[in-house]
Design a protein around this motif. Structure first.
Motif, PDB file in Angstrom:
ATOM      1  N   GLU A   4      -2.170 -27.694   1.072  1.00 47.87           N
ATOM      2  CA  GLU A   4      -1.268 -27.503   2.102  1.00 47.87           C
ATOM      3  C   GLU A   4      -2.166 -28.455   3.276  1.00 47.87           C
ATOM      4  O   GLU A   4      -1.356 -28.746   4.286  1.00 47.87           O
ATOM      5  CB  GLU A   4      -1.635 -26.140   2.699  1.00 47.87           C
ATOM      6  N   ASP A  36       4.971 -30.151   5.115  1.00 47.70           N
ATOM      7  CA  ASP A  36       5.566 -28.656   5.062  1.00 47.70           C
ATOM      8  C   ASP A  36       6.916 -29.050   5.891  1.00 47.70           C
ATOM      9  O   ASP A  36       7.272 -28.722   6.830  1.00 47.70           O
ATOM     10  CB  ASP A  36       5.133 -27.757   5.761  1.00 47.70           C
ATOM     11  N   SER A  37       7.898 -29.746   5.144  1.00 44.79           N
ATOM     12  CA  SER A  37       9.191 -30.264   5.551  1.00 44.79           C
ATOM     13  C   SER A  37      10.296 -28.888   5.710  1.00 44.79           C
ATOM     14  O   SER A  37      10.159 -28.093   5.035  1.00 44.79           O
ATOM     15  CB  SER A  37       9.855 -31.399   4.818  1.00 44.79           C
ATOM     16  N   PHE A  38      10.914 -29.256   6.546  1.00 39.54           N
ATOM     17  CA  PHE A  38      12.274 -28.235   6.931  1.00 39.54           C
ATOM     18  C   PHE A  38      13.062 -27.929   5.747  1.00 39.54           C
ATOM     19  O   PHE A  38      13.550 -29.143   5.288  1.00 39.54           O
ATOM     20  CB  PHE A  38      13.025 -28.683   8.127  1.00 39.54           C
ATOM     21  N   ARG A  54      15.151 -20.109   6.364  1.00 36.13           N
ATOM     22  CA  ARG A  54      14.420 -21.385   6.337  1.00 36.13           C
ATOM     23  C   ARG A  54      13.299 -20.759   5.480  1.00 36.13           C
ATOM     24  O   ARG A  54      12.583 -19.729   5.579  1.00 36.13           O
ATOM     25  CB  ARG A  54      13.647 -21.534   7.666  1.00 36.13           C
ATOM     26  N   SER A 110       9.412 -22.322   3.024  1.00 39.73           N
ATOM     27  CA  SER A 110       8.624 -23.108   2.774  1.00 39.73           C
ATOM     28  C   SER A 110       8.532 -23.620   1.288  1.00 39.73           C
ATOM     29  O   SER A 110       8.034 -23.098   0.709  1.00 39.73           O
ATOM     30  CB  SER A 110       7.287 -22.781   3.248  1.00 39.73           C
ATOM     31  N   ARG A 159       7.428 -26.259   0.096  1.00 39.96           N
ATOM     32  CA  ARG A 159       6.005 -26.979  -0.415  1.00 39.96           C
ATOM     33  C   ARG A 159       5.182 -25.652  -0.941  1.00 39.96           C
ATOM     34  O   ARG A 159       4.501 -25.978  -1.846  1.00 39.96           O
ATOM     35  CB  ARG A 159       5.201 -27.288   0.985  1.00 39.96           C
ATOM     36  N   ASP A 160       5.267 -24.646  -0.093  1.00 40.26           N
ATOM     37  CA  ASP A 160       4.227 -23.600  -0.507  1.00 40.26           C
ATOM     38  C   ASP A 160       4.666 -22.859  -1.716  1.00 40.26           C
ATOM     39  O   ASP A 160       3.674 -22.547  -2.560  1.00 40.26           O
ATOM     40  CB  ASP A 160       4.217 -22.312   0.503  1.00 40.26           C
ATOM     41  N   TYR A 205      12.952 -25.738  -5.830  1.00 41.42           N
ATOM     42  CA  TYR A 205      12.303 -25.974  -4.758  1.00 41.42           C
ATOM     43  C   TYR A 205      11.990 -27.581  -4.553  1.00 41.42           C
ATOM     44  O   TYR A 205      11.788 -27.743  -3.239  1.00 41.42           O
ATOM     45  CB  TYR A 205      11.061 -25.144  -4.510  1.00 41.42           C
ATOM     46  N   TYR A 218      12.877 -29.559  -1.310  1.00 36.84           N
ATOM     47  CA  TYR A 218      11.539 -30.348  -0.618  1.00 36.84           C
ATOM     48  C   TYR A 218      12.147 -31.636  -0.371  1.00 36.84           C
ATOM     49  O   TYR A 218      11.661 -32.055   0.702  1.00 36.84           O
ATOM     50  CB  TYR A 218      10.450 -29.912  -1.433  1.00 36.84           C
TER      51      TYR A 218
END
Length: 367
Positions: free
Chosen positions: A169, A174-176, A183, A185, A187-188, A270, A274
């Motif tokens: 992290e 952490d792009s939209f 919305r 995450s 990335r997460d 994802y 991403y």
């Protein structure tokens, strides 16, 4: 009379097969002759039904474990399931119910298992049981020959998860991203799946040190694995095999993993949200994953500057020369010449390439 060939299909399974005294291993759809004793031993180890996480160490006591993590574990369970049966159990009952304290199926002795040690063990105990256990997390962006940041994690799996997620992290954008109208995450989710997989689906008796690398292209992980299948993974060919089912179940109960196979599907889903690109996953003696970051070209490059996919390497080489051979292409990929020939044949069938000769000297060019 014409020669008649005999093709025998051998399904994947726990058995090791020989033909005329020769042992064969499966790598994707290729058959590899296994010659050395070390390779044969590794093949038997990969196919055996015994899970090393179940190995019992009778001399390990509760004093060797991080019992201070139990309240935190119960808090994590409570978030996901308020009526979970583990919440009302005492410490010793919790260990037995989760199969962390069990009877060794080979010796008949009772005690704490490797799974318990890796999840709750103090660092010295983990070092005694699995001396090579660690995860080397590295950031390589400015200093590609060395590293810009590094984290070596050698603690229990519960705390190792937090440390590695925090490292990712810290260095991954952490792009939209939108999932429907909400919305998320991406990335997460990707980080959670990659870190969980690298921790719970690894072979703890392997001397190989697990790696997590973040560079300009994306995030990569590599850890020793125990899989019946060897080759690229996609949601279409996914046939998940549990590596450490006890540890995986424990992570699932505390909300850090989902059902077997969902991780691969989540990574593909994802990754597209991403970065707009597919990840690259490969299983075998090692599990390797690559997920592109937003704004990157999306595929790792080799020392010659070519992208690592076979088709990308071929097209890049044909931009510089009239034709290529399978052996030439194989030098710039991680695939064998035999696998490359199969992929080149597929490109010929699609009309992307044409051949100019026959046999092993076959060369390929643009039509």
């Amino acid at each position: 009379p014409p020669l008649i060939g005999l093709r025998i299909w051998v399904p994947m399974g726990p058995m090791v097969f020989r033909f005329r005294g020769t042992v064969y291993d499966r790598a994707a759809d290729a058959d590899i002759r296994v010659k050395s004793d070390a390779q044969i031993n590794a093949l038997y180890l990969r196919k055996q039904n015994y899970y090393t996480e179940r190995r019992v160490y009778p001399w390990v006591t509760e004093q060797d474990l991080r019992l201070d993590l139990i309240p935190r574990v119960k808090s994590m369970i409570l978030v996901n399931r308020m009526n979970h049966p583990w919440l009302s159990l005492e410490v010793d009952e919790l260990f037995r119910s989760s199969r962390l304290y069990s009877r060794d199926p080979e010796t008949g002795k009772e005690g704490f298992t490797v799974a318990a040690i890796m999840l709750f063990g103090k660092d010295d105990l983990i070092l005694d049981v699995s001396p090579a256990y660690r995860t080397d997390a590295v950031l390589r962006r400015e200093s590609v020959d060395r590293y810009d940041d590094r984290l070596v994690v050698k603690t229990n799996l519960l705390e190792a998860y937090d440390l590695l997620v925090g490292f990712c992290e810290k260095w991954l954008p952490d792009s939209f991203a939108l999932e429907g109208m909400q919305r998320v995450s991406a990335r997460d989710v990707i980080v959670r799946e990659l870190v969980s997989n690298a921790l719970i689906h690894r072979k703890f008796i392997s001397p190989y040190i697990a790696k997590l690398v973040i560079d300009e292209e994306g995030i990569r992980t590599k850890n020793a694995s125990r899989s019946l299948y060897s080759g690229p993974l996609t949601p279409d060919n996914l046939d998940p095999t549990p590596k450490n089912p006890i540890i995986a179940n424990f992570f699932s109960q505390i909300g850090r993993a989902e059902e077997l196979g969902s991780g691969t599907r989540n990574i593909f889903k994802y990754s597209r949200l991403y970065s707009g690109q597919d990840p690259e996953l490969e299983d075998g003696d090692f599990f390797k994953a690559f997920v592109p970051v937003p704004g990157a070209s999306g595929r790792p490059r080799n020392a010659a500057g070519y992208e690592s996919g076979t088709e990308s390497v071929v097209m890049a080489m044909l931009a510089e020369r009239d034709s290529v051979t399978a052996s030439e292409v194989a030098r710039f990929t991680n695939a064998s010449a035999r696998t490359v020939r199969r992929r080149l044949g597929a490109m010929v069938e699609k009309g992307v390439l044409v051949t100019t000769a026959g046999g092993r000297s076959t060369s390929y060019r643009l039509p």
